[in-house]
Design a protein around this motif. Structure first.
Motif, mmCIF file in Angstrom:
data_model
loop_
_atom_site.group_PDB
_atom_site.id
_atom_site.type_symbol
_atom_site.label_atom_id
_atom_site.label_comp_id
_atom_site.label_asym_id
_atom_site.label_seq_id
_atom_site.Cartn_x
_atom_site.Cartn_y
_atom_site.Cartn_z
ATOM 1 N N TRP A 77 7.095 -14.206 2.793
ATOM 2 C CA TRP A 77 6.641 -14.417 1.421
ATOM 3 C C TRP A 77 6.288 -13.146 0.669
ATOM 4 N N GLY A 78 6.798 -12.052 1.076
ATOM 5 C CA GLY A 78 6.761 -10.810 0.296
ATOM 6 C C GLY A 78 5.507 -10.545 -0.507
ATOM 7 N N PHE A 79 5.702 -10.287 -1.784
ATOM 8 C CA PHE A 79 4.550 -9.999 -2.640
ATOM 9 C C PHE A 79 4.864 -10.307 -4.099
ATOM 10 N N HIS A 80 3.783 -10.395 -4.854
ATOM 11 C CA HIS A 80 3.891 -10.562 -6.306
ATOM 12 C C HIS A 80 3.431 -9.248 -6.935
ATOM 13 N N PRO A 81 4.300 -8.549 -7.657
ATOM 14 C CA PRO A 81 3.920 -7.240 -8.206
ATOM 15 C C PRO A 81 2.794 -7.358 -9.227
ATOM 16 N N ARG A 82 1.993 -6.325 -9.282
ATOM 17 C CA ARG A 82 0.943 -6.247 -10.295
ATOM 18 C C ARG A 82 1.361 -5.183 -11.312
ATOM 19 N N ASP A 83 1.458 -5.583 -12.569
ATOM 20 C CA ASP A 83 1.867 -4.645 -13.619
ATOM 21 C C ASP A 83 0.664 -3.850 -14.110
ATOM 22 N N TYR A 84 0.864 -2.546 -14.241
ATOM 23 C CA TYR A 84 -0.184 -1.675 -14.785
ATOM 24 C C TYR A 84 0.309 -1.134 -16.123
ATOM 25 N N GLY A 85 -0.528 -1.228 -17.118
ATOM 26 C CA GLY A 85 -0.163 -0.672 -18.419
ATOM 27 C C GLY A 85 -1.284 0.220 -18.943
ATOM 28 N N LEU A 86 -0.911 1.328 -19.539
ATOM 29 C CA LEU A 86 -1.891 2.245 -20.126
ATOM 30 C C LEU A 86 -1.762 2.196 -21.642
ATOM 31 N N TYR A 87 -2.908 2.186 -22.313
ATOM 32 C CA TYR A 87 -2.903 2.074 -23.775
ATOM 33 C C TYR A 87 -3.883 3.083 -24.363
ATOM 34 N N HIS A 88 -3.451 3.766 -25.399
ATOM 35 C CA HIS A 88 -4.343 4.719 -26.045
ATOM 36 C C HIS A 88 -5.448 3.978 -26.797
ATOM 37 N N SER A 111 0.823 -1.208 0.000
ATOM 38 C CA SER A 111 0.000 0.000 0.000
ATOM 39 C C SER A 111 0.863 1.267 0.000
ATOM 40 N N ILE A 112 1.924 1.264 0.806
ATOM 41 C CA ILE A 112 2.734 2.483 0.951
ATOM 42 C C ILE A 112 3.714 2.653 -0.201
ATOM 43 N N PHE A 113 4.426 1.602 -0.520
ATOM 44 C CA PHE A 113 5.566 1.765 -1.433
ATOM 45 C C PHE A 113 5.287 1.323 -2.873
ATOM 46 N N ALA A 114 4.165 0.649 -3.092
ATOM 47 C CA ALA A 114 3.897 0.182 -4.462
ATOM 48 C C ALA A 114 2.551 0.674 -4.961
ATOM 49 N N ASN A 115 2.004 1.690 -4.330
ATOM 50 C CA ASN A 115 0.691 2.231 -4.718
ATOM 51 C C ASN A 115 -0.361 1.119 -4.821
ATOM 52 N N GLY A 116 -0.242 0.121 -4.007
ATOM 53 C CA GLY A 116 -1.213 -0.966 -4.034
ATOM 54 C C GLY A 116 -1.030 -1.938 -5.181
ATOM 55 N N ARG A 117 0.079 -1.775 -5.930
ATOM 56 C CA ARG A 117 0.282 -2.628 -7.101
ATOM 57 C C ARG A 117 1.004 -3.916 -6.730
ATOM 58 N N GLY A 118 0.277 -4.823 -6.161
ATOM 59 C CA GLY A 118 0.870 -6.106 -5.816
ATOM 60 C C GLY A 118 -0.101 -6.887 -4.967
ATOM 61 N N ILE A 119 0.144 -8.169 -4.856
ATOM 62 C CA ILE A 119 -0.663 -8.964 -3.930
ATOM 63 C C ILE A 119 0.300 -9.668 -2.982
#
Lengths: 325, 788
Positions: free
Chosen positions: B700-711, B501-509
């Motif tokens: 067991w840390g976390f698995h990052p969630r990739d965010y991609g933006l597309y036009h 939540s703090i360091f990855a903007n919520g991008r991970g599980i």
């Protein structure tokens, strides 16, 4: 003069040997050849044999300064330092760890660097001197006061702010020029306008203030009082006498930097996507590419020494009282 | 220049500075020369504002001369063209398929080379399908007596497996000078001397090109290249353990190469080691379109390797072409000019500026997938089903080292897609109260799409198993139990939900074990939670982290009640090795400390550079450290092997950096790795994961969630963590792109005249001051004269 220049060139060789020695020592103090091999081969599944082969291919399997396994003079010559340095002093820079020819890379990348640095240098010199002259001309008036305030304010702001601010205003909000990028040839002007403008604005505060100090120092000299006493107009005093004599200290700082214009600017090139030499050394340090690091440090040293020599020579041109001894 | 302008404004029509300078002669007693160093030439009656306006007019004409958006960074000729624009930040190190192992390199070469297999673009879980092969190879198993074994045979009985791969006939290489021949069919550029190389510094400098059909020899040749002593393939060590005879072959080639290079100085080009002259049993050509690979034992994961560029074809002619003396000095190497049969060819390689992929005119074409996973049809992902790819003519990758210009150019429409850096996250994405991510209104207004996917990566905090305090290999059973309780307490105390939540903007599980989602063996939902750290929250399926009190209780059971060793009374100090140490990392380091302080344990953070950090980890001189792993292929073996005992980093130089040892786990791993996916394999994996959760060798840390933006103009995009060759399926609506670019990039002109006006106005005070000074001097003179 010739004897002086020859003597300085001989000193330069000694300086370059020293710089080369320090570069070797510092680099290998932080990185080992094993680290370099791992960096190039990747961090996954790297086998010890691959590391050894990589080192052997590039000569990094030799001792740094002293080869205890060799006999006689070879104990000193069959080393990494001597092997690599001899190539360097022949201006053979070899290949980077990624396989690219360093000399080719430098000659390719120095032109975009120069395309950015040269306009900033020439226009900057004109603008900064003009602004400094203006402040000195109107010294002790509110124009001078607010000019100095402006200079202090501008030099207190980080250079990064001008870059980001310039990109935000000119390229993003006003959409007048591309935010970043580069194209060879005449089309490069579109990409260089903003970085040149940012470079000029970013350097205005400190340079104009420095030149103003020089001008004010000159203005207080006896010859200026004499010139005024014989009835010369203030503009004549400034542009004919003060400006000329103030050029000596200005030259000190300016001429020495001319050869280094080739080396580029790290942050500006990075933000504006200019494929110059500015980031070459930093990237090489990050990639632990010793071939590039030593080549760039060596070239930087050569250019700096050349700059100092040019400065000395230029002294005689602007002040005949200075003689080489 | 400013002074020049101001002075000119102030001078009278009959007076010029140059004239004034001329009218004064130097006094004879002056000891300096009066040669003007900088002469200001101001023609009489010149209007200085005029040139400024003229300059501005020229500038405006230059910027807008072509009738396009002024901030368009691309050449006029590319306007409206079917070109995909993308960016890259780090220059690729290797483009040789035998060496390249990094994701950022794969985005280039995966479009150029065609391994025999590939991943289905749309299906999930990740599914292997034929690439250049006609079908998926079915391994045949043999025992030590060369007797065939059934496909379902237990791995222990298998002496070797044979993968027979049939490739599609008629596939042709992209045009390349290595294939160029004269009228008599003799190669044009394979025996060049110094004269032949004159003036050739790029591949484009070779006027003639040619092509030929892809054959099985090319695949075998590339496998041989893995063993080449000067290629330094990173997978030689691993493949040497699997492909029959590869290790010996590598030794043989090394000896042969040493013989060839003997007597040559370091500056000479190395002699060409012709691999076509050296065969080995592990890879053999069967016929023009068929080849065999022999693998030791049963190694089901080998099929995944066949989808990686390491096993793509390399034509021997290209190797010979690039190995000619003088080529490497001109940067003309296979490392920088790949030659393949894929949908694109690399036509421009300037890793400091841009890389350009051009459609391969000889590509055979590949049908867009006709099936995907549920929802793909509804989302339009199957609209192009059956149509022949690639759909885009050219792909231009521009180098953007900084995230700010990269992001702004995406917003202006000059990049077709973008990731999201932390700096830009808030302006691009809004996270709802239940944690779901949605686009910001501005992004939605622009028609931008957000695609998210969980990366097949794991990021973890490892305990060094060899350490006396937190490890599990030293001391008696009591000591090992204490260490285990300590690891378990830390596993609860270090709150990775908060970290995300703090360091990855919520991008991970948060991780529940070593296996990330999307890989067989991962269990979703409440049944997949790590019971040591999480518990069910009420009767529904929700889960919550266990209370910190549980961690404190475990710590007390470990003999460190309140963070002090009950035997010595000394506070417990643990050591974390890390490479982060800049001012921007302070908050992260403080967070680590706070997590341990939560259970009363002091954390001493030891920072070092990457080299020293790696060395410490390699030698086992650490207590705790953070690391991550990105999947090579979508198989649980590729994650569980990170904890397999014989892979210990400190003992055997393997990837088990935590040096975890558990005989039962190792036994299960050896069984699991040879099993086919199914309930039985899942059961074994469940047992292994349960064992790991209890032993807790990693947090067991976390698995990052990739965010991609597309036009909106870019379609057919579906993130695929395994397939890197997906660009062939992307489609562009170039008309929409042109329209949006024009709409979003109207030049704002009023600042230019305003700036000119301000410049002119700023001259006024100086002019007034100067006039006042001039007049005051004259008046004083008159007064003095009158007094006299």
């Amino acid at each position: 003069m010739t004897a002086y220049i020859v003597r300085r060139c001989l000193y330069a060789v000694l300086i370059l040997i020293g710089v080369n020695l320090i570069t070797f020592w510092l680099f290998f103090k932080v990185n080992t050849p094993d680290d370099m091999a791992r960096m190039q081969l990747g961090n996954k599944r790297v086998a010890a044999e691959a590391i050894n082969r990589w080192k052997a291919d590039r000569g990094y399997d030799k001792p740094l300064f002293y080869n205890a396994g060799a006999q006689g003079a070879a104990a000193l010559t069959d080393t990494l330092y001597v092997g690599k340095s001899l190539e360097m002093f022949r201006f053979e820079f070899g290949a980077a760890d990624d396989g690219r020819d360093i000399a080719h890379e430098i000659t390719t990348r120095m032109w975009p660097s120069l395309a950015l640095a040269l306009p900033v240098f020439i226009l900057g010199l004109a603008v900064y001197i003009a602004f400094a002259l203006l402040m000195a001309f109107f010294r002790a008036t509110y124009i001078d006061f607010w000019g100095v305030v402006l200079c202090v304010a501008m030099m207190s702001i980080s250079g990064l702010f001008y870059i980001i601010g310039g990109q935000y205003l000119v390229a993003k909000i006003w959409a007048l020029v591309p935010i970043s990028g580069y194209a060879p040839g005449f089309d490069s002007a579109r990409f260089l306008m903003l970085p040149v403008l940012v470079g000029l604005v970013g350097g205005l505060g400190s340079s104009a203030r420095w030149y103003r100090t020089i001008f004010l120092e000159e203005v207080s000299r006896d010859y200026v009082r004499t010139a005024r006493a014989k009835g010369l107009a203030e503009t004549t005093v400034f542009f004919r006498h003060v400006l000329k004599n103030a050029m000596i200290p200005i030259l000190t700082g300016v001429v020495v930097s001319i050869p280094l214009l080739f080396m580029g600017s790290l942050i500006t090139e990075s933000f504006f996507g200019i494929p110059g030499l500015g980031s070459y050394t930093i990237e090489a340090i990050q990639a632990q590419d010793f071939g590039v690091v030593r080549a760039m440090v060596f070239i930087g040293s050569v250019l700096y020494i050349a700059g100092l020599l040019l400065t000395d020579i230029s002294y005689t041109l602007v002040d005949p009282r200075v003689r080489f001894e | 220049m400013l002074v020049q302008l101001l002075l000119q404004l102030s001078v009278r029509p009959d007076y010029s500075l140059r004239g004034a300078l001329r009218s004064r002669q130097p006094p004879p007693w002056c000891n300096f020369r009066y040669t003007p160093v900088m002469e200001f030439r101001l023609p009489k009656a010149q209007n200085p504002v005029g040139p400024c306006w003229a300059l501005a007019a020229v500038l405006l004409a230059f910027l807008g001369g072509c009738g396009r958006a002024w901030n368009d960074p691309y050449p006029v000729g590319e306007r409206g063209a079917n070109i995909l624009y993308s960016a890259f930040s780090d220059r690729p190190k290797h483009l040789d398929p035998a060496q390249s192992y990094a994701e950022d390199e794969n985005q280039f070469i995966a479009q150029v080379y065609e391994p025999p297999l590939q991943y289905h673009y749309l299906k999930r879980p990740f599914t292997l399908i034929p690439g250049a092969a006609t079908e998926l190879p079915r391994p045949r198993y043999f025992d030590a007596g060369n007797r065939p074994l059934p496909p379902t045979v237990d791995g222990e009985r298998v002496a070797y497996s044979v993968y027979e791969i049939h490739i599609l006939p008629g596939i042709r290489y992209a045009p390349h000078p290595a294939f160029a021949v004269d009228a008599a069919g003799k190669p044009l550029y394979l025996s060049l001397d110094a004269a032949g190389l004159r003036g050739k510094y790029r591949l484009l400098d070779f006027p003639a090109t040619g092509s030929r059909e892809l054959t099985a020899d090319d695949y075998v040749y590339e496998i041989k290249r893995l063993a080449h002593p000067r290629v330094n393939s990173p997978i030689l060590g691993l493949m040497g353990d699997y492909i029959l005879g590869l290790k010996d072959y590598a030794a043989r080639l090394a000896a042969e190469d040493s013989r060839l290079q003997a007597g040559r100085s370091r500056g000479d080009s190395p002699a060409f080691l012709d691999l076509t002259q050296y065969d080995f049993e592990g890879a053999k050509v069967v016929d023009r379109h068929t080849y065999q690979i022999r693998v030791k034992g049963k190694y089901p994961q080998f099929a995944y390797w066949l989808a990686m560029p390491f096993f793509a074809p390399v034509p021997p002619e290209a190797d010979r072409f690039y190995s000619q003396p003088g080529m490497a000095e001109r940067n003309i190497t296979l490392e920088w000019y790949p030659v393949g049969t894929g949908p694109y060819m690399l036509t421009e390689n300037d890793p400091n500026s841009r890389m350009v992929l051009q459609r391969n005119p000889l590509f055979r074409g590949e049908a867009y997938p006709a099936e995907g996973e549920p929802g793909d049809r509804e989302s339009g992902m199957l609209a192009d089903a059956g149509k022949m790819a690639p759909f885009i003519d050219r792909i231009v990758f521009s180098r953007e080292k900084e995230s700010i210009p990269r992001w702004n150019k995406f917003r202006q429409g000059y990049y077709d897609s973008s990731g999201i850096s932390s700096d830009n996250f808030d302006s691009a994405v809004q996270v709802g109260s239940s944690g779901e991510a949605a686009l910001s209104p501005e992004m939605e207004r622009r028609g931008i799409r957000l695609e998210t996917s969980v990366a097949t990566s794991s990021y973890y905090l490892a305990f060094n198993w060899l350490d006396a305090v937190v490890g599990g290999s030293s001391g008696d059973a009591v000591q090992r139990e204490r260490a285990k309780k300590l690891r378990q307490a830390i596993s609860i105390a270090v709150d990775f939900d908060e970290y995300i939540s703090i360091f990855a903007n919520g991008r991970g599980i948060p991780g529940q074990g070593p296996i990330p989602p999307g890989i067989f063996g991962f269990r979703d939902g409440p049944e997949g939670i790590n019971p040591l750290v999480y518990e069910r929250d009420g009767g529904n399926n929700a889960v919550k982290r266990r209370s910190i009190d549980v961690a404190k209780r475990l710590l007390a059971e470990a003999g460190y009640s309140g963070g002090r060793d009950v035997r010595t009374g000394q506070p417990l100090v643990l050591y974390l090795d890390t490479t982060i140490r800049g001012p921007e990392d302070k908050s992260r380091l403080d967070w680590y400390r706070r997590q341990f302080e939560g259970i009363g344990v002091q954390l001493d953070i030891r920072t070092s550079d990457w080299n020293r950090f790696q060395e410490k980890v390699r030698k086992g001189n650490t207590q705790m450290f953070f690391l991550g792993w990105n999947a090579d292929y979508p198989d649980p073996e590729n994650f569980l092997f990170l904890l397999y005992g014989p892979n210990s980093g400190a003992k055997n130089g393997g990837e088990n950096k935590a040096n975890y040892q558990n005989a039962e786990f190792d036994r299960l791993f050896e069984r699991m790795k040879n099993m086919d996916n199914g309930p039985e394999r899942q059961a074994v994996i469940d047992r292994m994961v349960a064992m790991l959760r209890d032993d807790a060798p990693w947090v067991w840390g976390f698995h990052p969630r990739d965010y991609g933006l597309y036009h909106a103009w870019l379609s057919n995009v579906k993130p695929n963590q395994m397939a890197r060759n997906s660009l062939k399926f992307y489609r562009l609506d170039t008309d929409l792109r042109e329209q949006k670019r024009a709409e979003w990039n109207h030049p704002v002109l009023w600042p230019i005249p305003l700036f000119m006006l301000l410049l002119a106005l700023s001259a006024l005070p100086a002019w007034r001051n100067w006039r006042a000074r001039e007049e005051r001097t004259a008046q004083s003179a008159r007064e003095l004269g009158g007094a006299a």
